[in-house]
Structure formats: structure tokens, C-alpha cells
Motif scaffolding. Sequence first.
Motif, PDB file in Angstrom:
ATOM      1  N   LYS A 241      40.271  44.468  41.815  1.00 39.81           N
ATOM      2  CA  LYS A 241      41.010  44.981  40.614  1.00 39.81           C
ATOM      3  C   LYS A 241      42.270  44.293  40.252  1.00 39.81           C
ATOM      4  O   LYS A 241      43.256  44.849  39.506  1.00 39.81           O
ATOM      5  N   SER A 242      42.438  43.039  40.852  1.00 38.32           N
ATOM      6  CA  SER A 242      43.676  42.461  40.658  1.00 38.32           C
ATOM      7  C   SER A 242      43.705  41.516  39.152  1.00 38.32           C
ATOM      8  O   SER A 242      42.839  41.234  38.689  1.00 38.32           O
ATOM      9  N   SER A 243      44.790  41.315  38.673  1.00 38.49           N
ATOM     10  CA  SER A 243      44.856  40.484  37.388  1.00 38.49           C
ATOM     11  C   SER A 243      44.244  39.017  37.852  1.00 38.49           C
ATOM     12  O   SER A 243      43.506  38.477  36.767  1.00 38.49           O
ATOM     13  N   SER A 244      44.305  38.407  38.927  1.00 39.00           N
ATOM     14  CA  SER A 244      43.790  37.148  39.487  1.00 39.00           C
ATOM     15  C   SER A 244      42.256  37.357  39.077  1.00 39.00           C
ATOM     16  O   SER A 244      41.694  36.432  38.651  1.00 39.00           O
ATOM     17  N   PHE A 245      41.896  38.385  39.580  1.00 35.76           N
ATOM     18  CA  PHE A 245      40.322  38.326  39.583  1.00 35.76           C
ATOM     19  C   PHE A 245      39.801  38.239  38.058  1.00 35.76           C
ATOM     20  O   PHE A 245      38.980  37.819  37.766  1.00 35.76           O
ATOM     21  N   ALA A 246      40.616  39.221  37.344  1.00 37.77           N
ATOM     22  CA  ALA A 246      40.202  39.166  35.850  1.00 37.77           C
ATOM     23  C   ALA A 246      40.154  37.832  35.117  1.00 37.77           C
ATOM     24  O   ALA A 246      39.439  37.409  34.466  1.00 37.77           O
ATOM     25  N   SER A 247      41.245  36.931  35.482  1.00 35.73           N
ATOM     26  CA  SER A 247      41.466  35.621  35.047  1.00 35.73           C
ATOM     27  C   SER A 247      40.267  34.714  35.469  1.00 35.73           C
ATOM     28  O   SER A 247      39.587  33.883  34.791  1.00 35.73           O
ATOM     29  N   SER A 248      40.164  34.702  36.893  1.00 37.10           N
ATOM     30  CA  SER A 248      39.157  33.880  37.395  1.00 37.10           C
ATOM     31  C   SER A 248      37.721  34.270  37.055  1.00 37.10           C
ATOM     32  O   SER A 248      36.782  33.083  36.879  1.00 37.10           O
ATOM     33  N   SER A 249      37.466  35.440  36.754  1.00 35.67           N
ATOM     34  CA  SER A 249      36.215  35.892  36.350  1.00 35.67           C
ATOM     35  C   SER A 249      35.502  35.518  35.063  1.00 35.67           C
ATOM     36  O   SER A 249      34.293  35.314  34.807  1.00 35.67           O
ATOM     37  N   THR A 250      36.583  34.742  34.248  1.00 27.66           N
ATOM     38  CA  THR A 250      36.277  34.033  33.061  1.00 27.66           C
ATOM     39  C   THR A 250      35.510  32.846  33.228  1.00 27.66           C
ATOM     40  O   THR A 250      35.088  32.296  32.106  1.00 27.66           O
ATOM     41  N   MET A 251      35.764  32.162  34.485  1.00 30.56           N
ATOM     42  CA  MET A 251      35.676  30.929  34.686  1.00 30.56           C
ATOM     43  C   MET A 251      34.098  30.484  34.261  1.00 30.56           C
ATOM     44  O   MET A 251      33.583  29.555  33.719  1.00 30.56           O
ATOM     45  N   ALA A 252      33.126  31.552  34.549  1.00 27.87           N
ATOM     46  CA  ALA A 252      31.627  31.331  34.558  1.00 27.87           C
ATOM     47  C   ALA A 252      31.264  31.083  33.249  1.00 27.87           C
ATOM     48  O   ALA A 252      30.689  30.288  32.886  1.00 27.87           O
ATOM     49  N   VAL A 253      31.997  31.829  32.203  1.00 26.19           N
ATOM     50  CA  VAL A 253      31.676  31.702  30.742  1.00 26.19           C
ATOM     51  C   VAL A 253      32.006  30.489  30.252  1.00 26.19           C
ATOM     52  O   VAL A 253      31.215  29.656  29.523  1.00 26.19           O
ATOM     53  N   PHE A 254      33.092  29.961  30.624  1.00 27.21           N
ATOM     54  CA  PHE A 254      33.567  28.764  30.222  1.00 27.21           C
ATOM     55  C   PHE A 254      32.845  27.551  30.908  1.00 27.21           C
ATOM     56  O   PHE A 254      32.451  26.684  29.754  1.00 27.21           O
ATOM     57  N   PHE A 255      32.418  27.497  32.139  1.00 24.02           N
ATOM     58  CA  PHE A 255      31.461  26.451  32.483  1.00 24.02           C
ATOM     59  C   PHE A 255      30.272  26.707  32.160  1.00 24.02           C
ATOM     60  O   PHE A 255      29.649  25.452  31.778  1.00 24.02           O
ATOM     61  N   TYR A 256      29.513  27.883  31.710  1.00 25.34           N
ATOM     62  CA  TYR A 256      28.212  27.661  31.009  1.00 25.34           C
ATOM     63  C   TYR A 256      28.534  27.022  29.431  1.00 25.34           C
ATOM     64  O   TYR A 256      27.324  26.485  29.154  1.00 25.34           O
TER      65      TYR A 256
END
Length: 383
Positions: A241-256
Motif C-alpha cells: 500500500k506504499s507509494s513506492s510500491f505504486a511507482s515500482s509496479s509500473t516498471m513491468a509495463v515500461f519494460f514490456y
Amino acid sequence: MLLNCAQPLPLLRHTDVPPRVIENFILTGYRFPNYSLRDCLLSAFRPTNETGNFWTHFLPVFIFFYHFVEVFGWESAPHGDDPFFYPLWNYFIGVFCLLMASSLAHLLNSMSIVVREVCFFVDYGTISAYTVGSSLAYYYYIHPRAGLWQTQEQKDFSVDTTQEFTQSSYAMVDFDVFFNKFYIPSACTVAIICVLSCCNTRQKWRQYRYVIRTLVFLLPFFISSTPIFYRLLTKSPYFNKSSSFASSSTMAVFFYRHCFWLLLSAVFNISKIPERFAPGRFDIWGHSHQWFHCFTFLSILDELHMIKAEVKAILLSPSLLVATSISPPLPGPTIASTYGVMLLLQTTIVSIIVGFSWKANCIYGPERDRLVKDRMKKHTKCH
């Protein structure tokens, strides 16, 4: 008949230039040979078969810079010269050199056959330097323990809780040796192999040069992307539930998306579509190398967004941010471990380029000298 010296040099057909210069399915728009530096610079504003190649990597320099500097304006970001940003600046250097070297190689390669060879040797060298710049950013921002150390808050937890955190699937010991000892050396070694292989394709294996160059750079992609693969296969280091988790979770989309653009660029570079199906129609605009440039830059842009997402995730978790006053499991970036690595790599690449350039001069120097004499004779007729 006297030449009209006020007019730009005429563009040539593929039958009027040395075979060394001919590109598959490109029939017209050739500038080569004997252009001066001034002629080359002015040709950026003429419709030649290299004009699009120049602009599709020159203009992206400014687009990349615009998205890059956004990081330093974030509220939680340290000063731009802080050691935390050393890997990011090395990544910027790698991308900037790649885009500038590529655009200038296409702009200046018509000065002579030797200059043409040197231009593309430098181009291959900057591509390899870019892959190591990416690896440094991945290592310090996407490494399995990037920015993580045991804080006082964690020490207040029970022993079982702390042990569970440090021995979770996210920090598997099996990969520690590779990431901490071999990841950066492997990236540098592969980069050097790529430069050697690509430079060789200008003198050997020319029939398969586009396939070899494309496949050769798949290897550094897989090596450099190891931290990303690891992160995708394990749980996030941040609380859900952290803001860090929200930011880091977008990594996968950008990588794909990064992978998708890379795949498209490889397809166009190897297939020579669309000019393969209509030779002569895409000589100036729309040929495969221009699409290759566009898709390559889109992959870089998504890679930048991916790195920025991880940088923000670390900055939003100050309790997990690497601090110079505490010895973390993953040492923080230093001048030696970032700029020093890039300097050593660049020195090695430059020595390789010098070696291949000397060999190219021995092979094509006599023809270059002959063309220079012919140019001087034509210039004399103008006066």
C-alpha cells in the motif's frame, strides 16, 4: 565543361557509387563520395537517403533530455551531483553518445570510404557504451537490493520478522554472487565482444551483416536485463500500500514496451521492409533504417521511464534509501564504480576503434586519395 560551384554536389544512383557504399534496395539519393565537412553539414537539409537517418536520432536527443531532467525536479530528489545520481548520469552519457554518434555517422559518412568506416566503428562503440550505462542504472536502481539496508525500524521488529524480510524470495542468496561480483564485469565484457563483432562485419561476413549486428546486441540485452527479470519473478521490496510500491509496479509495463520496440526495431533492421518490396520508392523517406531508429529511440524512452519509476520508488522510501553513513548490503554508487567503469570501458572501446580504423585506412586509403585528387581537379576547373 566547367562545374557550377554554387550548386550542391549532385546526388548519385547506386550504379554511380562504390559497391561498398550501396545499401540494399536503396537506388538513389547517394551523396558519396568526396563530400567536404561543409557539404555534409548542409546535406542535413537536403533530401538524401541519409537525411532521415540523421534527424531520427538527432531530434530524439532533445526529447530524451526533456524527460531525463524531470527527475531532478522531484520534491524528494537530492541535488543533481549527489552520488545517488551517479548511475543515472552515466546512463545519460551512454544514451547521449549513442544518439549523437549515430546521427553524425549518417551525416558525415560521405566524406570518404575511410571516414565512413570510422563513423560506424564509433557508432558501434557508443551502442556498447550505452548498454553498460543501462547496466549501471539497473544495478543501482533495480538490483534485487537496490537502496535497501537494515534500518533501525527493522531492528525493532522481532527476530523472526527481520529474518523473514532479509531472507525472503526477493533477496535470494543464490543470485547475490552474480549480481554483486559478476553482473557489471559481464556487461562490460559482452559490450567489448559486441564492438569487436560489429566492427568485423564491415570487413567480413558482409552478406549477413545486419543479422549478425542485430543478434550480437541481443546478448547484452539479456545480460543487462537480469535484474529486471529477477524483479519480475519475485515480490516487490516495498509494502503493497506504499507509494513506492505504486511507482515500482509500473516498471513491468515500461519494460514490456521497451522489449516490444526493440523487437520491432530488430525486425525492420533485418527484413529491410518496406524498401524490399518497392526498391527505389523509399530511398529518401520511410526506409527501414529510419524506422529502426524510431523504434530504437522509443525503446530507450520506455527504458528511461522504467528507470525513473524505480528511482522514484527508492526516493519515496527514505527509510530504505542507501545512506553513506551506514554500510548497506549493496554499497552505494561511487565515482570509481560508475564513472570509473565507464571510463575504463570507453578507453578499451577507443583502442578497438583505432585498431579497426587503422586497418580500414590501409585497405581504403589509396581509393580515398584518388578521389581527393579527382575532387581537386574538378575544383580547379571552377576558377
